[in-house]
Write a protein that holds these residues in place. Structure first.
Motif, PDB file in Angstrom:
ATOM      1  N   ILE A  94      72.367   4.516 102.858  1.00 47.73           N
ATOM      2  CA  ILE A  94      71.767   4.869 104.148  1.00 47.73           C
ATOM      3  C   ILE A  94      71.741   3.596 104.995  1.00 47.73           C
ATOM      4  O   ILE A  94      71.062   2.631 104.641  1.00 47.73           O
ATOM      5  CB  ILE A  94      70.322   5.398 103.971  1.00 47.73           C
ATOM      6  CG1 ILE A  94      70.244   6.528 102.945  1.00 47.73           C
ATOM      7  CG2 ILE A  94      69.726   5.824 105.315  1.00 47.73           C
ATOM      8  CD1 ILE A  94      70.852   7.820 103.361  1.00 47.73           C
ATOM      9  N   ALA A 153      74.111   8.372 106.454  1.00 49.14           N
ATOM     10  CA  ALA A 153      74.396   8.321 105.012  1.00 49.14           C
ATOM     11  C   ALA A 153      75.905   8.271 104.847  1.00 49.14           C
ATOM     12  O   ALA A 153      76.619   9.077 105.445  1.00 49.14           O
ATOM     13  CB  ALA A 153      73.820   9.556 104.327  1.00 49.14           C
ATOM     14  N   PRO A 161      77.657  18.113 103.363  1.00 51.29           N
ATOM     15  CA  PRO A 161      76.580  18.289 102.388  1.00 51.29           C
ATOM     16  C   PRO A 161      77.171  19.078 101.216  1.00 51.29           C
ATOM     17  O   PRO A 161      78.357  19.445 101.256  1.00 51.29           O
ATOM     18  CB  PRO A 161      75.581  19.159 103.136  1.00 51.29           C
ATOM     19  CG  PRO A 161      76.454  20.026 104.002  1.00 51.29           C
ATOM     20  CD  PRO A 161      77.715  19.248 104.311  1.00 51.29           C
ATOM     21  N   SER A 162      76.384  19.341 100.194  1.00 47.29           N
ATOM     22  CA  SER A 162      76.907  20.145  99.086  1.00 47.29           C
ATOM     23  C   SER A 162      77.203  21.570  99.573  1.00 47.29           C
ATOM     24  O   SER A 162      76.522  22.085 100.465  1.00 47.29           O
ATOM     25  CB  SER A 162      75.889  20.168  97.956  1.00 47.29           C
ATOM     26  OG  SER A 162      74.639  20.589  98.438  1.00 47.29           O
ATOM     27  N   GLU A 202      74.810  15.378  92.220  1.00 50.09           N
ATOM     28  CA  GLU A 202      74.964  14.672  93.490  1.00 50.09           C
ATOM     29  C   GLU A 202      74.890  13.147  93.331  1.00 50.09           C
ATOM     30  O   GLU A 202      74.414  12.643  92.323  1.00 50.09           O
ATOM     31  CB  GLU A 202      73.854  15.094  94.478  1.00 50.09           C
ATOM     32  CG  GLU A 202      73.918  16.533  94.944  1.00 50.09           C
ATOM     33  CD  GLU A 202      73.312  17.504  93.952  1.00 50.09           C
ATOM     34  OE1 GLU A 202      72.917  17.078  92.843  1.00 50.09           O
ATOM     35  OE2 GLU A 202      73.224  18.687  94.271  1.00 50.09           O
ATOM     36  N   GLU A 209      62.313  12.898 105.714  1.00 51.50           N
ATOM     37  CA  GLU A 209      62.984  11.604 105.577  1.00 51.50           C
ATOM     38  C   GLU A 209      64.100  11.648 104.541  1.00 51.50           C
ATOM     39  O   GLU A 209      65.122  11.023 104.683  1.00 51.50           O
ATOM     40  CB  GLU A 209      61.961  10.548 105.119  1.00 51.50           C
ATOM     41  CG  GLU A 209      61.204   9.907 106.236  1.00 51.50           C
ATOM     42  CD  GLU A 209      62.113   9.262 107.254  1.00 51.50           C
ATOM     43  OE1 GLU A 209      62.928   8.433 106.856  1.00 51.50           O
ATOM     44  OE2 GLU A 209      62.012   9.621 108.434  1.00 51.50           O
TER      45      GLU A 209
HETATM   46  P1  AMP Z   1      73.467  17.057 100.095  1.00 49.99           P
HETATM   47  O1  AMP Z   1      74.833  16.469 100.058  1.00 49.99           O
HETATM   48  O2  AMP Z   1      73.416  18.521 100.308  1.00 49.99           O
HETATM   49  O3  AMP Z   1      72.636  16.632  98.929  1.00 49.99           O
HETATM   50  O4  AMP Z   1      72.745  16.459 101.369  1.00 49.99           O
HETATM   51  C1  AMP Z   1      72.814  15.159 101.784  1.00 49.99           C
HETATM   52  C2  AMP Z   1      71.528  14.441 101.518  1.00 49.99           C
HETATM   53  O5  AMP Z   1      71.692  13.099 101.956  1.00 49.99           O
HETATM   54  C3  AMP Z   1      70.363  14.926 102.333  1.00 49.99           C
HETATM   55  O6  AMP Z   1      69.702  15.994 101.726  1.00 49.99           O
HETATM   56  C4  AMP Z   1      69.488  13.696 102.411  1.00 49.99           C
HETATM   57  O7  AMP Z   1      68.665  13.589 101.275  1.00 49.99           O
HETATM   58  C5  AMP Z   1      70.443  12.558 102.362  1.00 49.99           C
HETATM   59  N1  AMP Z   1      70.596  11.912 103.658  1.00 49.99           N
HETATM   60  C6  AMP Z   1      71.628  12.047 104.510  1.00 49.99           C
HETATM   61  N2  AMP Z   1      71.455  11.277 105.595  1.00 49.99           N
HETATM   62  C7  AMP Z   1      70.293  10.646 105.464  1.00 49.99           C
HETATM   63  C8  AMP Z   1      69.544   9.704 106.247  1.00 49.99           C
HETATM   64  N3  AMP Z   1      70.003   9.266 107.418  1.00 49.99           N
HETATM   65  N4  AMP Z   1      68.373   9.289 105.765  1.00 49.99           N
HETATM   66  C9  AMP Z   1      67.904   9.722 104.584  1.00 49.99           C
HETATM   67  N5  AMP Z   1      68.550  10.600 103.766  1.00 49.99           N
HETATM   68  C10 AMP Z   1      69.724  11.063 104.205  1.00 49.99           C
END
Ligand code: AMP
Ligand code: MG
Length: 317
Positions: A90, A109, A132-133, A170, A213
């Motif tokens: 991040i 991220a 995302p997933s 993940e 967050e």
């Molecule tokens: P997933 O790939 O479905 O697990 O989703 C991506 C995950 O990355 C999110 O659920 C967040 O937990 C995390 N994430 C993405 N961008 C940020 C950010 N800018 N700050 C904090 N966590 C993030």
């Protein structure tokens, strides 16, 4: 359609469609980071709340500067050591990065996936992919192209075939506060490994649970449809729920006298990496059987065992 055709996948992405993307962790629902249309489709198809940001997938560590800025030295060290791989950083975002991707946060991220097909695809694209997933919000993450197809059917016109995900859970998410790294989400890369590389202990972000967050840390997540309980003692749990049709999920083999309709063993040799790789596929499989309850055995609280227990805990909410 599930396809092996990378050029065709590029055509879909260039035309602002979203696709199923194989990675070593889980399959993603991916779109061009510069297309608001594609990014909106990801949220709509997943039914993901807009406060939950996406991970940007880049082709190499050199590409992080295209999406992030003011990058701490430790982030470069970690990227050098663990990319391509299951670690997401991040970082402060570049101003051009869409607020949809970052859910309005000043951070983005980012990671380089360690999957041949994903890397081949990223290499021929002119832009990174936000993904995302590839599961409906709060369901079990997909670890095969077929899982993704089962979830979305024709609403997702193209899934790039990448086989079974080698890691199956993940990525580990690392953020920074005052340039000091901290763990935002446990994942496939064990925190022990990162700590021994950096030679320091990493604090865990405390704003976990239901805080926007770190939405990967939502207390209910990764859930099968069947209720799941997590236990240290399979025998005691079986006794307690003896009147129910039980599906069992254990780390290693167990000799049990109670007849369960289904008993899945995550690793015959009690290997945590193998258990992690099989976890979601096992939850998918248990969800397809006619049972009332899944009883899952807690893993040893070391390395990847902590990550598996984290997912099982959220699945049990
Ligand atoms: P997933 O790939 O479905 O697990 O989703 C991506 C995950 O990355 C999110 O659920 C967040 O937990 C995390 N994430 C993405 N961008 C940020 C950010 N800018 N700050 C904090 N966590 C993030
Ligand atoms: Mg997810």
């Amino acid at each position: 359609m599930i396809t092996n055709d990378i050029e065709l996948t590029k055509i879909f992405l260039d035309n602002e469609f979203i696709i199923g993307l194989p990675t070593e962790t889980v399959y993603g629902l991916a779109g061009n980071i510069n297309s608001d249309k594609a990014i909106k489709s990801i949220f709509e198809l997943k039914k993901r709340p807009l406060f939950n940001p996406l991970i940007v997938h880049v082709k190499s560590k050199n590409a992080i500067s295209t999406v992030a800025q003011s990058i701490p030295d430790t982030a470069y060290q970690l990227a050098e050591a663990f990319w391509p791989g299951p670690m997401t950083l991040i970082l402060p975002k570049k101003s051009g990065i869409s607020d949809l991707i970052t859910a309005g946060k000043p951070t983005v991220a980012v990671r380089v996936p360690n999957h041949e097909k994903a890397l081949q695809l990223l290499d021929i694209l002119d832009y990174p992919l936000a993904a995302p997933s590839a599961n409906p919000f709060s369901s079990i993450s997909p670890t095969s192209a077929e899982h993704v197809h089962q979830y979305f059917g024709k609403s997702l016109p193209l899934i790039l075939q990448g086989g079974q995900c080698a890691k199956g859970i993940e990525s580990t998410i690392i953020g920074f506060q005052n340039n000091q790294p901290l763990v935002y989400r446990l994942g496939t890369l064990s925190v022990d490994e990162i700590e021994s590389y950096l030679g320091i202990k990493l604090p865990q972000s405390t704003n976990a649970t239901d805080s926007p967050e770190a939405p990967g840390m939502l207390s209910k997540h990764y859930s099968p449809k069947t209720p799941l309980i997590l236990t240290n003692s399979i025998e005691e749990a079986i006794e307690k729920y003896a009147n129910k049709k039980i599906g069992l999920l254990t780390f290693g083999p167990h000799d049990l006298t109670y007849p369960c309709p289904i008993h899945l063993v995550l690793s015959e040799n009690e290997n945590l990496e193998e258990a992690a790789a099989r976890l979601y596929a096992a939850l998918h499989q248990l969800d397809e059987v006619d049972i009332d309850l899944i009883i899952a055995e807690k893993m040893p609280e070391i390395g990847l065992g902590c990550t598996i227990n984290d997912r099982l805990m959220r699945a049990s909410k």
